[in-house]
Design a protein around this motif. Structure first.
Motif, PDB file in Angstrom:
ATOM      1  N   LEU A 177       0.827  -1.200   0.000  1.00 43.50           N
ATOM      2  CA  LEU A 177       0.000   0.000   0.000  1.00 43.50           C
ATOM      3  C   LEU A 177       0.863   1.252   0.000  1.00 43.50           C
ATOM      4  O   LEU A 177       2.016   1.225   0.450  1.00 43.50           O
ATOM      5  CB  LEU A 177      -0.895   0.019   1.249  1.00 43.50           C
ATOM      6  CG  LEU A 177      -1.857  -1.153   1.444  1.00 43.50           C
ATOM      7  CD1 LEU A 177      -2.531  -1.049   2.806  1.00 43.50           C
ATOM      8  CD2 LEU A 177      -2.900  -1.200   0.332  1.00 43.50           C
ATOM      9  N   SER A 178       0.270   2.364  -0.485  1.00 42.70           N
ATOM     10  CA  SER A 178       0.974   3.648  -0.424  1.00 42.70           C
ATOM     11  C   SER A 178       0.906   4.183   0.997  1.00 42.70           C
ATOM     12  O   SER A 178       0.146   3.665   1.824  1.00 42.70           O
ATOM     13  CB  SER A 178       0.309   4.642  -1.368  1.00 42.70           C
ATOM     14  OG  SER A 178      -0.952   5.028  -0.840  1.00 42.70           O
ATOM     15  N   GLY A 179       1.690   5.214   1.291  1.00 41.40           N
ATOM     16  CA  GLY A 179       1.700   5.793   2.635  1.00 41.40           C
ATOM     17  C   GLY A 179       0.315   6.259   3.065  1.00 41.40           C
ATOM     18  O   GLY A 179      -0.134   5.997   4.172  1.00 41.40           O
ATOM     19  N   GLY A 180      -0.377   6.920   2.127  1.00 43.37           N
ATOM     20  CA  GLY A 180      -1.712   7.414   2.441  1.00 43.37           C
ATOM     21  C   GLY A 180      -2.667   6.279   2.769  1.00 43.37           C
ATOM     22  O   GLY A 180      -3.462   6.369   3.707  1.00 43.37           O
ATOM     23  N   GLU A 181      -2.542   5.195   1.988  1.00 38.35           N
ATOM     24  CA  GLU A 181      -3.422   4.046   2.225  1.00 38.35           C
ATOM     25  C   GLU A 181      -3.118   3.392   3.573  1.00 38.35           C
ATOM     26  O   GLU A 181      -4.016   2.983   4.299  1.00 38.35           O
ATOM     27  CB  GLU A 181      -3.264   3.039   1.084  1.00 38.35           C
ATOM     28  CG  GLU A 181      -3.932   3.500  -0.201  1.00 38.35           C
ATOM     29  CD  GLU A 181      -3.522   2.685  -1.428  1.00 38.35           C
ATOM     30  OE1 GLU A 181      -4.286   2.666  -2.398  1.00 38.35           O
ATOM     31  OE2 GLU A 181      -2.416   2.075  -1.394  1.00 38.35           O
ATOM     32  N   GLN A 182      -1.803   3.329   3.877  1.00 35.17           N
ATOM     33  CA  GLN A 182      -1.437   2.734   5.178  1.00 35.17           C
ATOM     34  C   GLN A 182      -2.016   3.552   6.317  1.00 35.17           C
ATOM     35  O   GLN A 182      -2.516   3.010   7.300  1.00 35.17           O
ATOM     36  CB  GLN A 182       0.089   2.651   5.304  1.00 35.17           C
ATOM     37  CG  GLN A 182       0.706   1.608   4.386  1.00 35.17           C
ATOM     38  CD  GLN A 182       2.182   1.394   4.677  1.00 35.17           C
ATOM     39  OE1 GLN A 182       2.565   1.216   5.817  1.00 35.17           O
ATOM     40  NE2 GLN A 182       2.990   1.429   3.641  1.00 35.17           N
ATOM     41  N   GLN A 183      -1.968   4.893   6.159  1.00 35.43           N
ATOM     42  CA  GLN A 183      -2.514   5.723   7.228  1.00 35.43           C
ATOM     43  C   GLN A 183      -4.028   5.547   7.330  1.00 35.43           C
ATOM     44  O   GLN A 183      -4.586   5.605   8.428  1.00 35.43           O
ATOM     45  CB  GLN A 183      -2.126   7.194   6.995  1.00 35.43           C
ATOM     46  CG  GLN A 183      -2.402   8.106   8.177  1.00 35.43           C
ATOM     47  CD  GLN A 183      -1.641   7.711   9.428  1.00 35.43           C
ATOM     48  OE1 GLN A 183      -1.941   6.699  10.052  1.00 35.43           O
ATOM     49  NE2 GLN A 183      -0.633   8.494   9.798  1.00 35.43           N
ATOM     50  N   LYS A 184      -4.658   5.260   6.206  1.00 35.80           N
ATOM     51  CA  LYS A 184      -6.103   5.013   6.241  1.00 35.80           C
ATOM     52  C   LYS A 184      -6.409   3.720   7.017  1.00 35.80           C
ATOM     53  O   LYS A 184      -7.399   3.646   7.740  1.00 35.80           O
ATOM     54  CB  LYS A 184      -6.675   4.916   4.818  1.00 35.80           C
ATOM     55  CG  LYS A 184      -6.801   6.281   4.140  1.00 35.80           C
ATOM     56  CD  LYS A 184      -7.293   6.114   2.716  1.00 35.80           C
ATOM     57  CE  LYS A 184      -7.193   7.429   1.957  1.00 35.80           C
ATOM     58  NZ  LYS A 184      -7.412   7.235   0.510  1.00 35.80           N
ATOM     59  N   VAL A 185      -5.536   2.729   6.826  1.00 39.65           N
ATOM     60  CA  VAL A 185      -5.713   1.478   7.581  1.00 39.65           C
ATOM     61  C   VAL A 185      -5.571   1.765   9.075  1.00 39.65           C
ATOM     62  O   VAL A 185      -6.377   1.312   9.898  1.00 39.65           O
ATOM     63  CB  VAL A 185      -4.677   0.409   7.150  1.00 39.65           C
ATOM     64  CG1 VAL A 185      -4.860  -0.866   7.966  1.00 39.65           C
ATOM     65  CG2 VAL A 185      -4.782   0.102   5.669  1.00 39.65           C
ATOM     66  N   ALA A 186      -4.546   2.563   9.415  1.00 35.90           N
ATOM     67  CA  ALA A 186      -4.323   2.906  10.816  1.00 35.90           C
ATOM     68  C   ALA A 186      -5.527   3.652  11.377  1.00 35.90           C
ATOM     69  O   ALA A 186      -5.957   3.412  12.516  1.00 35.90           O
ATOM     70  CB  ALA A 186      -3.063   3.754  10.958  1.00 35.90           C
ATOM     71  N   LEU A 187      -6.108   4.495  10.543  1.00 35.07           N
ATOM     72  CA  LEU A 187      -7.277   5.260  10.952  1.00 35.07           C
ATOM     73  C   LEU A 187      -8.477   4.314  11.182  1.00 35.07           C
ATOM     74  O   LEU A 187      -9.199   4.430  12.172  1.00 35.07           O
ATOM     75  CB  LEU A 187      -7.596   6.280   9.850  1.00 35.07           C
ATOM     76  CG  LEU A 187      -8.349   7.538  10.212  1.00 35.07           C
ATOM     77  CD1 LEU A 187      -7.698   8.230  11.398  1.00 35.07           C
ATOM     78  CD2 LEU A 187      -8.343   8.489   9.010  1.00 35.07           C
ATOM     79  N   ALA A 188      -8.625   3.365  10.242  1.00 32.65           N
ATOM     80  CA  ALA A 188      -9.708   2.385  10.390  1.00 32.65           C
ATOM     81  C   ALA A 188      -9.538   1.599  11.691  1.00 32.65           C
ATOM     82  O   ALA A 188     -10.495   1.378  12.432  1.00 32.65           O
ATOM     83  CB  ALA A 188      -9.699   1.428   9.204  1.00 32.65           C
ATOM     84  N   ARG A 189      -8.306   1.217  11.975  1.00 36.67           N
ATOM     85  CA  ARG A 189      -8.054   0.465  13.194  1.00 36.67           C
ATOM     86  C   ARG A 189      -8.362   1.307  14.437  1.00 36.67           C
ATOM     87  O   ARG A 189      -8.892   0.814  15.424  1.00 36.67           O
ATOM     88  CB  ARG A 189      -6.594  -0.006  13.238  1.00 36.67           C
ATOM     89  CG  ARG A 189      -6.309  -0.888  14.440  1.00 36.67           C
ATOM     90  CD  ARG A 189      -4.862  -1.274  14.517  1.00 36.67           C
ATOM     91  NE  ARG A 189      -4.012  -0.103  14.655  1.00 36.67           N
ATOM     92  CZ  ARG A 189      -2.710  -0.096  14.381  1.00 36.67           C
ATOM     93  NH1 ARG A 189      -2.124  -1.189  13.943  1.00 36.67           N
ATOM     94  NH2 ARG A 189      -2.003   0.998  14.549  1.00 36.67           N
TER      95      ARG A 189
END
Lengths: 227, 311
Positions: free
Chosen positions: A139-151
């Motif tokens: 995943l891109s950095g932005g996508e990874q941060q979205k995962v972190a946000l979802a978590r």
């Protein structure tokens, strides 16, 4: 909702005050931006919300509980009410998107049924519906941060603490994350964001608290970045 | 709660699978420690059985001179029986001794002829002295030698047994010591190895632990996987060491041939030990193996958790 009362923090090793006599109140559903140079004390202030740091003197309240007086046994319950995101995402590389988000629910003791219901929902909200079986490195950095946000959101926290969440991201991703934060805030979650991204602060134009050398130097209801 | 237990076990199994070489080394070291302790204990128990057996058979035979008559013989028997260390004295009259001798030597032509030649009964009275405690034989021996009737004694056969008994007593005592020392050292080594394995596991999963704590994992939830890990190591090691010990003891029984004292104790009495003691108490033994294994595993995990998890 969150109240700092005469909070100071001194690290015994450095003998230097990181926070000096902070008095601050954050209301429910507020969107608060903390700005200031590195070392101004933003992170330390945020860490006190999830009890990673305790003040040397003064008290930090979450509603009526003194966070700094919570016993180790009561700490987990407190943290389940708080979502956190960081500059470095803190995702587990050997788990895919779905598993990373589910992990927070597993740890919090949610049932398999709840997990099966809530995880896809939240992944959908952050816009990663088609990537739930990808691993962080794909995943891109932005996508990874979205995962972190979802978590951070999957356990339905009352408050979301975001410490430089866009620090590693390009402007487009940054803006996507900011829009998500605003959306979350609209749904009713209090957001406390620490950042030194001037554009972000100016564009969202919410309450801005400016810090310098461990002190609050400015607190504007609809502020701009002005350090 | 059950869900949490299930999840922490799942995490533990993942942790083990993730680092399986370490797991094998850890299980191996616990298993070896338990195995050596087992063999030592089995040997010790076999020696105890041997000693018990010899103690039951051993006595001091006091041979009185042929001219001592029945009345004087019984008087001496009463005197010896009055020693506090003596359990009982078995009185064998001249006639009984002669009959027994004739029977024992029935197929020895030369001795039979010699007996016929003598015509008369050349044997004296025999007193078989049995001690309450095998360690008292030297004392009884000395007492008999110094008593008033010493001039009526032809000989005492104590000396033949003396070696065996004192050797055996010594062997048992020293093997008890060795067993304890070995058990302590090996357990310590096993605990240390398990401790470092779990420390490594904690280290490799520090990110996971950080996140667990961040999203509000309870202390139980964060630490339980490492305790399970210790338990799993202990249980597997206990199963391996029980099987290995049993196999090894069987092997000794089948393969010991020379008649030395040690192999006597190692073979016949280990066999007896296996057949009577082990088979009758298999449940307790397996349970104690498991408990020992779990104890070693959990102790190590707890030390590691205390030190590195900061819970």
């Amino acid at each position: 909702m969150i109240k700092y009362h005469k909070v100071s923090k001194v690290y015994s090793r450095q003998d230097k005050a990181v926070l000096k006599d902070i008095n601050l109140e954050i209301q429910e559903r507020e969107f608060v931006t903390l700005v200031g140079y590195s070392g101004a004390g933003k992170s330390t202030l945020l860490k006190m919300i999830y009890a990673e740091e305790r003040p040397t003197s003064g008290d930090v309240y979450f509603y009526k509980t003194k966070i700094n007086k919570l016993s180790r046994r009561k700490l987990p319950k407190h943290r389940q009410q708080i979502g956190t995101v960081f500059q470095d995402y803190k995702l587990l590389p050997q788990k895919n998107v779905w598993q990373n988000v589910a992990f927070a629910m597993e740890v919090a003791g949610k049932s398999e049924e709840e997990i099966a219901e809530d995880v896809p929902q939240i992944i959908d909200i952050v816009g990663l519906k088609n990537k739930s079986h990808k691993y962080p490195e794909e995943l891109s950095g932005g996508e990874q941060q979205k995962v972190a946000l979802a978590r951070a959101l999957v356990n339905r926290p009352k408050i979301l603490v975001a410490d430089e969440p866009t620090g590693n991201l390009d402007p487009i991703s940054t803006w996507e994350i900011m829009q998500l934060l605003l959306k979350i805030n609209e749904y009713g979650t209090t957001v406390v964001l620490a950042t030194h991204d001037k554009d972000v602060v100016n564009r969202i134009a919410r309450r801005v608290i400016s810090m310098d050398k461990g002190k609050i130097i400015k607190d504007d209801a609809h502020g701009r970045y002005c350090i | 709660m059950w869900l949490q237990i299930k999840r922490t076990i799942k995490f533990a199994i993942n942790n083990i699978a993730h680092n399986y070489w370490l797991a094998i080394a850890t299980i191996g070291s616990i298993a070896i420690a338990l195995f050596i302790i087992n063999v030592q204990i089995a040997n010790l128990m076999a020696n105890n059985l041997l000693l018990e057996d010899i103690q039951n058979k051993v006595n001091i035979s006091v041979y009185l001179k042929p001219e001592v008559n029945d009345e004087a013989g019984r008087e001496i028997a009463r005197k010896i029986e009055s020693y506090p260390e003596v359990e009982k004295v078995n009185y064998v009259s001249k006639e009984e001794a002669f009959e027994k001798f004739k029977k024992d030597t029935a197929n020895n032509q030369v001795l039979q002829e010699a007996l016929d030649e003598v015509g008369d009964n050349p044997l004296g009275i025999t007193l078989n002295v049995k001690a309450r405690n095998s360690e008292d034989y030297p004392k009884i021996n000395e007492k008999i030698k110094q008593d008033t009737f010493q001039d009526k004694i032809e000989s005492i056969n104590y000396e033949e047994y003396k070696g065996i008994i004192s050797n055996l007593n010594e062997e048992i005592r020293s093997s008890q010591k060795i067993t304890i020392i070995l058990a302590v050292i090996l357990s310590l080594i096993a605990v240390l190895i398990t401790f470092s394995t779990i420390t490594i596991t904690i280290y490799t999963h520090r990110k996971e632990i950080e996140i667990m704590k961040l999203v509000g994992g309870s202390n139980f939830f964060v630490s339980a996987p490492f305790v399970w890990e210790g338990i799993i190591y202990g249980v597997i090691a206990a199963v391996i060491s029980t099987a290995a010990s049993y196999g090894y003891l069987q092997y000794i029984i089948k393969n010991s041939s020379d008649g030395s004292l040690l192999s006597l104790s190692s073979a016949r009495f280990i066999k007896q030990f296996l057949e009577t003691y082990l088979i009758r108490n298999w449940a307790i033994i397996i349970l104690s193996q498991l408990l020992a294994g779990i104890f070693l595993g959990v102790t190590s995990s707890l030390i590691s958790i205390r030190k590195y998890l900061k819970i």
